[in-house]
Design a protein around this motif. Sequence first.
Motif, mmCIF file in Angstrom:
data_model
loop_
_atom_site.group_PDB
_atom_site.id
_atom_site.type_symbol
_atom_site.label_atom_id
_atom_site.label_comp_id
_atom_site.label_asym_id
_atom_site.label_seq_id
_atom_site.Cartn_x
_atom_site.Cartn_y
_atom_site.Cartn_z
ATOM 1 N N PHE A 44 24.980 54.909 -63.493
ATOM 2 C CA PHE A 44 25.289 53.548 -63.049
ATOM 3 C C PHE A 44 25.728 52.725 -64.251
ATOM 4 N N ASP A 45 26.872 52.068 -64.119
ATOM 5 C CA ASP A 45 27.406 51.269 -65.216
ATOM 6 C C ASP A 45 28.090 50.039 -64.661
ATOM 7 N N ASN A 46 27.377 48.915 -64.681
ATOM 8 C CA ASN A 46 27.935 47.631 -64.265
ATOM 9 C C ASN A 46 28.592 47.692 -62.886
ATOM 10 N N LYS A 47 27.800 48.092 -61.890
ATOM 11 C CA LYS A 47 28.188 48.109 -60.486
ATOM 12 C C LYS A 47 29.131 49.247 -60.112
ATOM 13 N N THR A 48 29.371 50.160 -61.023
ATOM 14 C CA THR A 48 30.168 51.339 -60.704
ATOM 15 C C THR A 48 29.424 52.586 -61.178
ATOM 16 N N PHE A 49 29.809 53.735 -60.622
ATOM 17 C CA PHE A 49 29.193 54.999 -61.012
ATOM 18 C C PHE A 49 30.236 55.902 -61.657
ATOM 19 N N ASN A 50 29.831 56.585 -62.724
ATOM 20 C CA ASN A 50 30.702 57.523 -63.419
ATOM 21 C C ASN A 50 30.026 58.894 -63.455
ATOM 22 N N THR A 51 30.752 59.923 -63.035
ATOM 23 C CA THR A 51 30.192 61.262 -62.957
ATOM 24 C C THR A 51 29.896 61.815 -64.352
ATOM 25 N N ILE A 52 28.678 62.340 -64.535
ATOM 26 C CA ILE A 52 28.304 62.913 -65.819
ATOM 27 C C ILE A 52 27.940 64.390 -65.701
ATOM 28 N N ASP A 53 27.689 64.873 -64.474
ATOM 29 C CA ASP A 53 27.383 66.286 -64.298
ATOM 30 C C ASP A 53 27.537 66.634 -62.819
ATOM 31 N N SER A 54 27.585 67.926 -62.516
ATOM 32 C CA SER A 54 27.683 68.369 -61.129
ATOM 33 C C SER A 54 26.898 69.659 -60.965
ATOM 34 N N LEU A 70 16.075 58.536 -70.170
ATOM 35 C CA LEU A 70 15.106 58.250 -69.121
ATOM 36 C C LEU A 70 14.037 57.301 -69.661
ATOM 37 N N PRO A 71 13.520 56.399 -68.802
ATOM 38 C CA PRO A 71 13.877 56.191 -67.402
ATOM 39 C C PRO A 71 15.176 55.400 -67.269
ATOM 40 N N GLU A 72 15.890 55.625 -66.164
ATOM 41 C CA GLU A 72 17.140 54.915 -65.909
ATOM 42 C C GLU A 72 17.562 55.132 -64.462
ATOM 43 N N LEU A 73 18.516 54.335 -64.011
ATOM 44 C CA LEU A 73 19.061 54.449 -62.665
ATOM 45 C C LEU A 73 20.279 55.370 -62.671
ATOM 46 N N TYR A 74 20.289 56.332 -61.747
ATOM 47 C CA TYR A 74 21.424 57.237 -61.601
ATOM 48 C C TYR A 74 21.804 57.319 -60.125
ATOM 49 N N GLY A 75 22.878 58.036 -59.845
ATOM 50 C CA GLY A 75 23.322 58.210 -58.476
ATOM 51 C C GLY A 75 23.573 59.670 -58.164
ATOM 52 N N LEU A 76 23.325 60.054 -56.922
ATOM 53 C CA LEU A 76 23.643 61.391 -56.437
ATOM 54 C C LEU A 76 24.612 61.248 -55.284
ATOM 55 N N SER A 77 25.634 62.110 -55.267
ATOM 56 C CA SER A 77 26.658 61.989 -54.242
ATOM 57 C C SER A 77 27.280 63.351 -53.945
ATOM 58 N N LEU A 78 27.750 63.484 -52.730
ATOM 59 C CA LEU A 78 28.494 64.685 -52.335
ATOM 60 C C LEU A 78 29.994 64.493 -52.507
ATOM 61 N N ASP A 79 30.375 63.287 -52.949
ATOM 62 C CA ASP A 79 31.791 62.946 -53.089
ATOM 63 C C ASP A 79 31.927 61.921 -54.201
ATOM 64 N N THR A 80 32.704 62.204 -55.220
ATOM 65 C CA THR A 80 32.826 61.292 -56.368
ATOM 66 C C THR A 80 33.457 59.959 -55.999
ATOM 67 N N THR A 81 34.164 59.892 -54.883
ATOM 68 C CA THR A 81 34.812 58.637 -54.496
ATOM 69 C C THR A 81 34.021 57.877 -53.438
ATOM 70 N N GLY A 82 32.925 58.454 -52.976
ATOM 71 C CA GLY A 82 32.155 57.825 -51.918
ATOM 72 C C GLY A 82 30.920 57.110 -52.435
ATOM 73 N N PRO A 83 30.031 56.701 -51.532
ATOM 74 C CA PRO A 83 28.795 56.025 -51.930
ATOM 75 C C PRO A 83 27.836 56.975 -52.614
#
Length: 328
Positions: A44-54, A70-83
């Motif tokens: 998570f970076d200023n309201k956007t997400f950037n892929t760092i691993d898959s 860590l600790p920090e906020l991250y995101g998990l997604s099945l699609d890099t362009t989706g939520p």
Amino acid sequence: MKYKQLLSVALLLAGMSAGAQTTQKLDLQGETPVIAGTVYLQRFDNKTFNTIDSAKIKNGKFSFRTSLKLPELYGLSLDTTGPNLYVFLDQRKVKVKLDSAAYYSHSEVSGSALQDQFNAFKKLEDVNISEYIKDHSTSLVSAYLLYRNYAYRLTPDEIEQNIQLLDTSLHHTPYVKTLQAYKEVLRTVAIGKKAPDFTANDPEGKPVKLSDDHHKYVLIDFWASWCGPCRRENPNVVAAFQQYKDKGFAVFGVSLDESKEKWIKAIEKDQLHWTQVSDLKYWKSEIAKTYGVRAIPANFLIDENGIIVAKNLRGEELLQKLNELLNK
């Protein structure tokens, strides 16, 4: 009130000081109803997400052993362009059931005390952010919530007061650093200040400068085609424009779109027949940054001298203000 009832749950969470943030190897084990495919880990970076691993999904299971701060906020997604599924990760082993429903709404996360606190917060009602921070002053979740959920509603002084309630271990986090800069930007676009000038391209690619508009009053309207609240507010702006355009009122739309095609389609569908510009940079828009816009719809009403006379007028409020100014 639910806040008092659930507070005891959050107080049981321990070891959540952001001051201990270090680079560690993540231990995340996951499962998903998707049999095969890829899960993306995003920062998570200023309201956007950037892929760092898959990670590849094998028989509905996936895992990450990535070295992360860590600790920090991250995101998990099945699609890099989706939520994304927002996940607060700490130093513990984490298990995730990543549902494939819209916005991963039925997903589950276990093993992260920070995530437990974040989930508990989402169940609260009528939360006073200052009181919440006092009860969770060392938690990264508090810094994040102030930054993401509340800052855009607060004055610069209120932002500073809440920052001071946070433990000093959180003052180095990106959230607090962003807020420190943000409150200074807010001071430059307060009512009574001169609106910062800017130039951006219209849908035809032609550069348009704000100060070239010489109407009595101009509404700088921040919106986007993907923003549901913006699209619902657009009819009110159209009504105000139609009623007062012959009395010296104009609208100067600034879109936070990324897709030019979707932007133009929304302009036509919503009948936004006034000046429209965009740098097509989404939340990285330089214009939005200059005006301290962290949530949309947002607007600034300026007079013929470029002075901000009102902010964030919605619906009937906009009509009332224009009536006051243009029907003297």
